[in-house]
Design a protein around this motif. Structure first.
Motif, PDB file in Angstrom:
ATOM      1  N   LEU A  22       0.810  -1.220   0.000  1.00 30.64           N
ATOM      2  CA  LEU A  22       0.000   0.000   0.000  1.00 30.64           C
ATOM      3  C   LEU A  22       0.845   1.272   0.000  1.00 30.64           C
ATOM      4  CD1 LEU A  22      -2.903  -1.006   2.419  1.00 30.64           C
ATOM      5  CD2 LEU A  22      -2.982  -0.822  -0.091  1.00 30.64           C
ATOM      6  N   GLN A  23       2.067   1.194   0.513  1.00 27.77           N
ATOM      7  CA  GLN A  23       2.939   2.370   0.488  1.00 27.77           C
ATOM      8  C   GLN A  23       3.170   2.853  -0.937  1.00 27.77           C
ATOM      9  OE1 GLN A  23       6.500   1.389   2.658  1.00 27.77           O
ATOM     10  NE2 GLN A  23       5.480   1.528   4.637  1.00 27.77           N
ATOM     11  N   ILE A  24       3.162   1.939  -1.881  1.00 21.72           N
ATOM     12  CA  ILE A  24       3.352   2.298  -3.289  1.00 21.72           C
ATOM     13  C   ILE A  24       2.023   2.316  -4.029  1.00 21.72           C
ATOM     14  CG2 ILE A  24       4.485   1.657  -5.471  1.00 21.72           C
ATOM     15  CD1 ILE A  24       6.382   2.634  -3.160  1.00 21.72           C
ATOM     16  N   SER A  25       1.234   1.262  -3.871  1.00 24.29           N
ATOM     17  CA  SER A  25       0.040   1.106  -4.705  1.00 24.29           C
ATOM     18  C   SER A  25      -1.061   2.114  -4.406  1.00 24.29           C
ATOM     19  CB  SER A  25      -0.502  -0.320  -4.610  1.00 24.29           C
ATOM     20  OG  SER A  25      -0.916  -0.627  -3.297  1.00 24.29           O
ATOM     21  N   THR A  26      -1.111   2.668  -3.214  1.00 22.77           N
ATOM     22  CA  THR A  26      -2.095   3.729  -2.980  1.00 22.77           C
ATOM     23  C   THR A  26      -1.691   4.987  -3.737  1.00 22.77           C
ATOM     24  OG1 THR A  26      -0.979   4.366  -0.926  1.00 22.77           O
ATOM     25  CG2 THR A  26      -2.917   2.922  -0.732  1.00 22.77           C
ATOM     26  N   ARG A  27      -0.421   5.183  -3.916  1.00 18.64           N
ATOM     27  CA  ARG A  27       0.060   6.350  -4.664  1.00 18.64           C
ATOM     28  C   ARG A  27      -0.141   6.181  -6.157  1.00 18.64           C
ATOM     29  NH1 ARG A  27       5.595   5.895  -2.151  1.00 18.64           N
ATOM     30  NH2 ARG A  27       6.280   6.943  -4.033  1.00 18.64           N
ATOM     31  N   SER A  28      -0.016   4.950  -6.663  1.00 19.65           N
ATOM     32  CA  SER A  28      -0.148   4.734  -8.106  1.00 19.65           C
ATOM     33  C   SER A  28      -1.600   4.768  -8.575  1.00 19.65           C
ATOM     34  CB  SER A  28       0.490   3.396  -8.510  1.00 19.65           C
ATOM     35  OG  SER A  28      -0.275   2.309  -8.002  1.00 19.65           O
ATOM     36  N   GLY A  29      -2.552   4.734  -7.654  1.00 21.99           N
ATOM     37  CA  GLY A  29      -3.963   4.811  -8.039  1.00 21.99           C
ATOM     38  C   GLY A  29      -4.375   6.194  -8.516  1.00 21.99           C
ATOM     39  N   GLY A  30      -3.596   7.193  -8.185  1.00 22.25           N
ATOM     40  CA  GLY A  30      -3.848   8.542  -8.669  1.00 22.25           C
ATOM     41  C   GLY A  30      -4.838   9.361  -7.855  1.00 22.25           C
ATOM     42  N   CYS A  31      -5.368   8.813  -6.774  1.00 15.79           N
ATOM     43  CA  CYS A  31      -6.372   9.548  -5.988  1.00 15.79           C
ATOM     44  C   CYS A  31      -5.800  10.751  -5.251  1.00 15.79           C
ATOM     45  CB  CYS A  31      -7.086   8.619  -5.020  1.00 15.79           C
ATOM     46  SG  CYS A  31      -8.319   7.600  -5.825  1.00 15.79           S
ATOM     47  N   TYR A  32      -4.529  10.720  -4.917  1.00 18.26           N
ATOM     48  CA  TYR A  32      -3.932  11.904  -4.294  1.00 18.26           C
ATOM     49  C   TYR A  32      -4.016  13.073  -5.267  1.00 18.26           C
ATOM     50  CZ  TYR A  32      -1.938   8.941  -0.622  1.00 18.26           C
ATOM     51  OH  TYR A  32      -1.777   8.074   0.431  1.00 18.26           O
ATOM     52  N   LEU A  33      -3.618  12.807  -6.507  1.00 22.80           N
ATOM     53  CA  LEU A  33      -3.653  13.839  -7.537  1.00 22.80           C
ATOM     54  C   LEU A  33      -5.089  14.230  -7.871  1.00 22.80           C
ATOM     55  CD1 LEU A  33      -1.947  15.525  -9.478  1.00 22.80           C
ATOM     56  CD2 LEU A  33      -2.018  13.613 -11.078  1.00 22.80           C
ATOM     57  N   LEU A  34      -5.995  13.260  -7.972  1.00 25.21           N
ATOM     58  CA  LEU A  34      -7.408  13.563  -8.249  1.00 25.21           C
ATOM     59  C   LEU A  34      -8.029  14.414  -7.153  1.00 25.21           C
ATOM     60  CD1 LEU A  34      -8.893  10.219  -9.605  1.00 25.21           C
ATOM     61  CD2 LEU A  34      -8.725  12.387 -10.822  1.00 25.21           C
ATOM     62  N   SER A  35      -7.685  14.127  -5.904  1.00 26.49           N
ATOM     63  CA  SER A  35      -8.215  14.918  -4.791  1.00 26.49           C
ATOM     64  C   SER A  35      -7.812  16.378  -4.931  1.00 26.49           C
ATOM     65  CB  SER A  35      -7.713  14.373  -3.457  1.00 26.49           C
ATOM     66  OG  SER A  35      -8.206  13.089  -3.240  1.00 26.49           O
ATOM     67  N   CYS A  36      -6.572  16.590  -5.251  1.00 28.90           N
ATOM     68  CA  CYS A  36      -6.079  17.958  -5.428  1.00 28.90           C
ATOM     69  C   CYS A  36      -6.732  18.600  -6.656  1.00 28.90           C
ATOM     70  CB  CYS A  36      -4.560  17.938  -5.570  1.00 28.90           C
ATOM     71  SG  CYS A  36      -3.809  19.570  -5.588  1.00 28.90           S
ATOM     72  N   ALA A  37      -6.787  17.880  -7.748  1.00 27.08           N
ATOM     73  CA  ALA A  37      -7.372  18.414  -8.984  1.00 27.08           C
ATOM     74  C   ALA A  37      -8.858  18.726  -8.819  1.00 27.08           C
ATOM     75  CB  ALA A  37      -7.161  17.428 -10.122  1.00 27.08           C
ATOM     76  N   SER A  38      -9.532  18.003  -7.942  1.00 32.31           N
ATOM     77  CA  SER A  38     -10.970  18.236  -7.772  1.00 32.31           C
ATOM     78  C   SER A  38     -11.271  19.594  -7.139  1.00 32.31           C
ATOM     79  CB  SER A  38     -11.595  17.120  -6.930  1.00 32.31           C
ATOM     80  OG  SER A  38     -11.226  17.225  -5.570  1.00 32.31           O
ATOM     81  N   PHE A  39     -10.268  20.232  -6.561  1.00 34.85           N
ATOM     82  CA  PHE A  39     -10.455  21.554  -5.959  1.00 34.85           C
ATOM     83  C   PHE A  39     -10.335  22.683  -6.984  1.00 34.85           C
ATOM     84  CE2 PHE A  39      -8.951  20.502  -1.343  1.00 34.85           C
ATOM     85  CZ  PHE A  39      -9.912  19.528  -1.253  1.00 34.85           C
ATOM     86  N   VAL A  40      -9.787  22.372  -8.149  1.00 31.49           N
ATOM     87  CA  VAL A  40      -9.567  23.400  -9.169  1.00 31.49           C
ATOM     88  C   VAL A  40     -10.909  23.995  -9.597  1.00 31.49           C
ATOM     89  CG1 VAL A  40      -8.747  23.815 -11.529  1.00 31.49           C
ATOM     90  CG2 VAL A  40      -7.425  22.361  -9.977  1.00 31.49           C
ATOM     91  N   GLY A  41     -10.950  25.290  -9.706  1.00 26.26           N
ATOM     92  CA  GLY A  41     -12.145  25.984 -10.163  1.00 26.26           C
ATOM     93  C   GLY A  41     -13.154  26.277  -9.068  1.00 26.26           C
TER      94      GLY A  41
END
Length: 186
Positions: free
Chosen positions: A31-50
């Protein structure tokens, strides 16, 4: 750290795991790697745009710091994905799923590992909901709703099917939600 760089680094590690046919020794290591590769960290941040005045610079700093609610979101995605894709991914060369790590760590059967992964998902939902309620007085509700809706979307995408890979299965659902709903109101 830049979330895009982190995502690419996680992809690179998983490619090395896949090519070496490496199965992480523990679910935690996985999970230390695979939770990061799912992209949800980036999606969470991107969802705040706008979100104009609601998503401040501090909001982006907060969500980029990988708060516990976002970590729970990422874990829900990874474990749910691995449960639905496990059989298909055994046929082709693919990175080992968390199920394989659970089997290796606890020396149990696939069936037992799958049951334990389901329990981990339930426990992670409890963590997610606790964070949702705890953060309600700290972060704007509209921001938390974005993360909450991402978690709901991830659960839907991997409940009873891998709708990410088999996206044709989404066609009827999207049609009923957006086309039929609007057509019936006019």
């Amino acid at each position: 750290m830049d979330l895009t760089i982190d995502l690419v680094r996680a992809f690179n590690i998983e490619v090395k795991w896949r090519d070496a046919r490496y199965v992480p020794a523990t679910v935690e290591e996985h999970l230390q790697i695979s939770t990061r590769s799912g992209g949800c960290y980036l999606l969470s941040c991107a969802s705040f745009v706008g979100m104009d005045h609601i998503a401040t610079a501090e909001s982006f700093i907060w969500v980029s710091s990988t708060p516990r609610i976002v970590c729970a979101l990422c874990t829900i995605l990874r474990l749910s994905d691995d449960l639905e894709t496990f059989e298909r991914e055994q046929v082709e060369l693919h990175v080992a799923p968390t199920i394989g790590s659970y089997m290796k760590e606890h020396n149990v059967s696939v069936e037992n590992a799958c049951e334990k992964i389901k329990e981990l998902i339930e426990d992670t939902w409890k963590d997610f909901n606790h964070e949702w309620l705890t953060l309600a007085n700290v972060q704007p509700k509209q921001l938390l709703e974005r993360i909450f809706n991402l978690a709901r979307t991830m659960e839907f995408m991997y409940k009873h099917d891998d709708k990410f890979t088999n996206c044709q299965n989404l066609k009827d659902r999207i049609h009923s939600l957006f086309v039929e709903t609007f057509a019936s109101t006019y």
